[in-house]
Design an enzyme around this catalytic site. Structure first.
Site, PDB file in Angstrom:
ATOM      1  N   SER A 146       0.809  -1.220   0.000  1.00 25.92           N
ATOM      2  CA  SER A 146       0.000   0.000   0.000  1.00 25.92           C
ATOM      3  C   SER A 146       0.842   1.270   0.000  1.00 25.92           C
ATOM      4  CB  SER A 146      -0.933   0.001   1.211  1.00 25.92           C
ATOM      5  OG  SER A 146      -1.789  -1.113   1.186  1.00 25.92           O
ATOM      6  N   HIS A 204       1.046   4.741   4.462  1.00 28.01           N
ATOM      7  CA  HIS A 204       0.422   5.262   3.245  1.00 28.01           C
ATOM      8  C   HIS A 204       0.864   6.709   3.003  1.00 28.01           C
ATOM      9  CE1 HIS A 204      -3.167   2.286   3.974  1.00 28.01           C
ATOM     10  NE2 HIS A 204      -2.017   1.673   3.736  1.00 28.01           N
TER      11      HIS A 204
END
Length: 238
Positions: A146, A204
């Protein structure tokens, strides 16, 4: 970007589901192999490849010795996933955003950018996890692509700001630039409030941050604007 370049890029994008560029395809295969190894061997055999916080070796809640941080984990964690849906969403985003970036940048620059985003995400998560460990929290590993994917999302929004994209949930069309801003603020809010535990929100954000810094470096700009020697031209598709 010239009209010919724009036409060629559109033709390349149209062929992407059937003819992915080489680095993007290799990353998809590598992530698939990593997930297959998890299924065959079990996560317990792969814990040394997961990203563990920096600090003294400690015991997790069930009494097993938690592995210490090792440098290779800054990359290897990104090829492991927490389940099929986790893998599927990351690989869908990798194909959607990675392929047009690789067509635009070329293989070497794209691979450099992706790895910087992955490592940058790991460094940010390492800081957060290590701080939590120092405050008495239990050690926990981080896995998933991610961080690299969010870096790709940031780059896509910067290079193709007015390209229309569609959210999956809910199915709302918006400009790529708007999508980046929405996701960035969403991740920041969840990271600060802790409303979605078990997700590495700061990883992220770290992938986006380091991706943004690298693009600014390529443009010959400093982290906070202006200055610096002019770097290679980074095209923006209006």
């Amino acid at each position: 970007m010239s009209r010919y370049d724009a036409l060629q890029r559109n033709q390349d994008v149209a062929r992407m589901p059937f003819n992915l560029p080489r680095v993007t395809k290799t990353l998809l295969i590598a992530n698939g192999i990593g997930f297959l190894l998890q299924l065959l061997l079990g996560d317990d055999r792969l814990v040394a490849l997961m990203l563990w916080p920096w600090g003294d070796v400690a015991y997790d809640p069930v009494g097993a010795l938690a592995p210490a941080f090792m440098p290779w984990q800054l990359v290897t964690y990104s090829f492991l996933h927490g389940g099929f849906l986790h893998l599927a969403f990351n690989m869908l985003a990798l194909a959607m955003f990675g392929a047009p970036l690789e067509y635009t940048w070329g293989e070497r620059r794209f691979m450099t950018y992706y790895l910087v985003s992955v490592v940058g995400a790991a460094l940010c998560q390492l800081l957060v996890g290590s701080y939590a460990l120092s405050q008495g929290a239990d050690p926990y590993p981080t896995i998933g692509a991610s961080g690299g994917v969010f870096g790709l999302l940031l780059a896509y929004g910067m290079l193709f700001p007015n390209q229309r994209v569609m959210l999956l949930f809910p199915p709302i069309p918006m400009k790529a630039r708007t999508l980046v801003i929405v996701y960035g603020l969403f991740e920041l809010g969840l990271g600060i409030t802790g409303l979605q535990p078990g997700v590495a929100h700061f990883a992220h954000l770290g992938g986006m941050l380091f991706g943004w810094l690298l693009i600014r470096h390529w443009r010959g700009q400093g982290p906070l604007g202006g200055g610096g020697r002019r770097g290679p031209n980074i095209r923006i598709v209006r």
